[in-house]
Write an enzyme that holds these catalytic residues in place. Structure first.
Site, mmCIF file in Angstrom:
data_model
loop_
_atom_site.group_PDB
_atom_site.id
_atom_site.type_symbol
_atom_site.label_atom_id
_atom_site.label_comp_id
_atom_site.label_asym_id
_atom_site.label_seq_id
_atom_site.Cartn_x
_atom_site.Cartn_y
_atom_site.Cartn_z
ATOM 1 N N HIS A 1 62.802 15.719 -1.707
ATOM 2 C CA HIS A 1 62.960 15.375 -0.286
ATOM 3 C C HIS A 1 64.390 15.629 0.213
ATOM 4 O O HIS A 1 64.619 16.467 1.088
ATOM 5 C CB HIS A 1 62.647 13.889 -0.067
ATOM 6 C CG HIS A 1 61.326 13.435 -0.558
ATOM 7 N ND1 HIS A 1 60.147 13.802 0.040
ATOM 8 C CD2 HIS A 1 60.981 12.626 -1.591
ATOM 9 C CE1 HIS A 1 59.131 13.230 -0.595
ATOM 10 N NE2 HIS A 1 59.615 12.515 -1.584
HETATM 11 C C1 BDR Z 1 62.543 9.444 0.932
HETATM 12 O O1 BDR Z 1 62.428 8.116 0.432
HETATM 13 C C2 BDR Z 1 63.107 7.984 -0.785
HETATM 14 O O2 BDR Z 1 62.248 7.514 -1.741
HETATM 15 C C3 BDR Z 1 63.694 9.336 -1.119
HETATM 16 O O3 BDR Z 1 65.002 9.185 -1.624
HETATM 17 C C4 BDR Z 1 63.678 10.084 0.182
HETATM 18 O O4 BDR Z 1 64.876 9.907 0.888
HETATM 19 C C5 BDR Z 1 61.212 10.145 0.808
HETATM 20 O O5 BDR Z 1 60.219 9.450 1.495
#
Ligand code: BDR
Ligand code: CA
Length: 314
Positions: free
Chosen positions: A240
Site C-alpha cells: 500500500h
Molecule cells: C493501510 O493501512 C495500514 O494497515 C497500512 O500500513 C496502510 O497504510 C492499508 O489499508
C-alpha cells in the site's frame, strides 16, 4: 528544479517502513524535512520508534522523527496487530533505535515547518490523518505552503478493515474529512491501486537477491505480513504505502481521474468509507483518485531504490 521538500506522516507498519526506505533512498528527488508518526497500525510509542529504526536501517540516523497524536480525533482507537504483528514491523528484526525522538510534537513541527518554508512542501501520508488534520485546524494558513498531499487511504471499491472502509480512513474518519475538505491538491491512492501492487514470491526473491541488510529486512517484513493477508491476497501482500512514494517519483506509472470524494463519518455499516463520485454526479472534484498502476514498473523502481541502500547501522 532540485529536490522536492517532503514530510512523511506514517504509522509503521511494514509497508510504511518500505515506503520510508524508498524515500530515504531518493535524495535527488526528495529533500526529506522530517518524518512524523501517528497512532495507527500499532500505538504511537511503537510507530515512532519503528520510524527511528527504519531511518537507522537506511543509514540516516540524523533524520528527525516527531511523535504525534496517540489517538484519533473522535472515534475509539483501532489498531492492526493482527496484520502487522505486535511490534508493527514484525519480520524486520531490527535493533533499538540509535537516537531519541525529537522533543517537539509532530503537529507543532508540521505547523512551524510549513509556516516558515520558502518552498511549498509535499505531504506524503501513509497512516490515519490525525496529525495533518490537527495541524490544519491549529493553523489553516499553513495550507498556503502545502504543494500537495498524496495520501494512501480509501477505495473506490471495497474496504479492507470493513466491507466499506479502508484502514487509514476508518481509523480516523473525522481527520480524513478535514484533510479532504482542505482545498489543497490531493491525490488519493486507495486500495484500488495498492491491490495491484502485489509482492509475489518472485518479486520478493528479486529483492532478496540485492543481498543487503535493508533488502533482507524488507523480505522478512513481507513474509511476515504476507502470511497474515493470504485470506484476502492469495498471491502475496499488497504494498500500500510504497505506492505513495512511487507516485511521487514516477507519476507516469499511474493513472487516474479527478473526482469528488466525501468521507462517510457516521454510517452504521459504512463509517470511514470514501464515497467516490466516479460519474461526476455530485460536487466539484476535490481529489485525484488513482485507478491503475504499472505493477512491474513499480517493483522495478522499488528494487532500484532499495539497491541504493547498503548501510545497516549508523
Ligand atoms: C493501510 O493501512 C495500514 O494497515 C497500512 O500500513 C496502510 O497504510 C492499508 O489499508
Ligand atoms: Ca500505513
Amino acid at each position: 528544479m532540485g529536490a522536492r521538500p517532503l514530510i512523511i506522516d506514517c504509522d509503521p507498519g511494514q509497508d510504511d517502513a518500505i515506503a520510508l526506505l524508498m524515500a530515504i533512498a531518493s535524495p535527488e528527488e526528495f529533500d526529506l524535512l522530517g518524518v512524523t508518526a501517528v497512532a495507527g497500525n500499532v500505538p504511537l510509542a511503537k510507530t515512532e520508534a519503528n520510524a527511528r529504526r527504519i531511518r537507522d536501517l537506511a543509514g540516516r540516523p540524523e533524520l528527525p522523527v516527531y511523535a504525534g497524536c496517540p489517538r484519533p480525533m473522535v472515534r475509539a482507537p483501532v489498531t492492526a496487530e493482527a496484520v502487522h504483528g505486535p511490534s508493527g514491523i514484525d519480520g524486520a528484526d531490527l535493533p533499538e533505535p540509535s537516537r531519541p525522538v525529537e522533543g517537539a510534537h509532530a503537529v507543532d513541527f508540521l505547523v512551524q515547518r510549513l509556516a516558515k518554508t520558502s518552498r511549498p512542501v509535499t505531504l506524503a501520508t501513509l497512516g490515519p490523518l490525525t496529525n495533518v488534520a490537527l495541524a490544519i485546524i491549529k493553523n489553516p494558513t499553513i495550507l498556503d505552503n502545502v504543494a500537495e498531499i498524496v495520501a494512501m487511504g480509501g477505495a473506490v471499491g471495497l474496504g479492507n478493515v470493513t466491507p466499506a472502509a479502508e484502514f487509514n480512513i476508518y481509523a480516523d474518519p473525522h481527520a480524513a474529512h478535514v484533510v479532504f475538505e482542505a482545498g489543497v491538491p490531493l491525490t488519493m491512492i486507495g486500495l484500488d491501486i495498492t491491490r495491484q501492487a502485489i509482492a509475489t514470491s518472485a518479486r520478493i526473491e528479486a529483492i532478496r537477491s540485492l543481498g543487503t541488510p535493508p533488502a533482507a529486512a524488507v523480505c522478512g517484513m513481507l513474509e511476515y505480513y504476507g502470511a497474515r493477508t493470504t485470506a484476502t491476497y492469495r498471491h502475496g501482500p499488497p504494498l500500500h504505502d510504497p505506492c505513495v512514494i512511487a507516485y511521487l517519483l514516477k507519476p507516469e506509472l499511474f493513472n487516474g481521474q479527478d473526482m469528488w470524494v466525501a468521507i462517510e463519518l457516521a454510517g452504521e455499516h459504512s463509517q470511514g468509507r470514501t464515497v467516490c463520485d466516479l460519474y461526476g454526479r455530485s460536487g466539484a472534484p476535490n481529489a485525484r483518485v488513482l485507478e491503475r498502476v504499472d505493477a512491474d514498473g513499480f517493483f522495478a523502481l522499488l528494487n532500484e531504490r532499495l539497491a541504493r541502500l547498503s548501510v545497516s547501522t549508523p
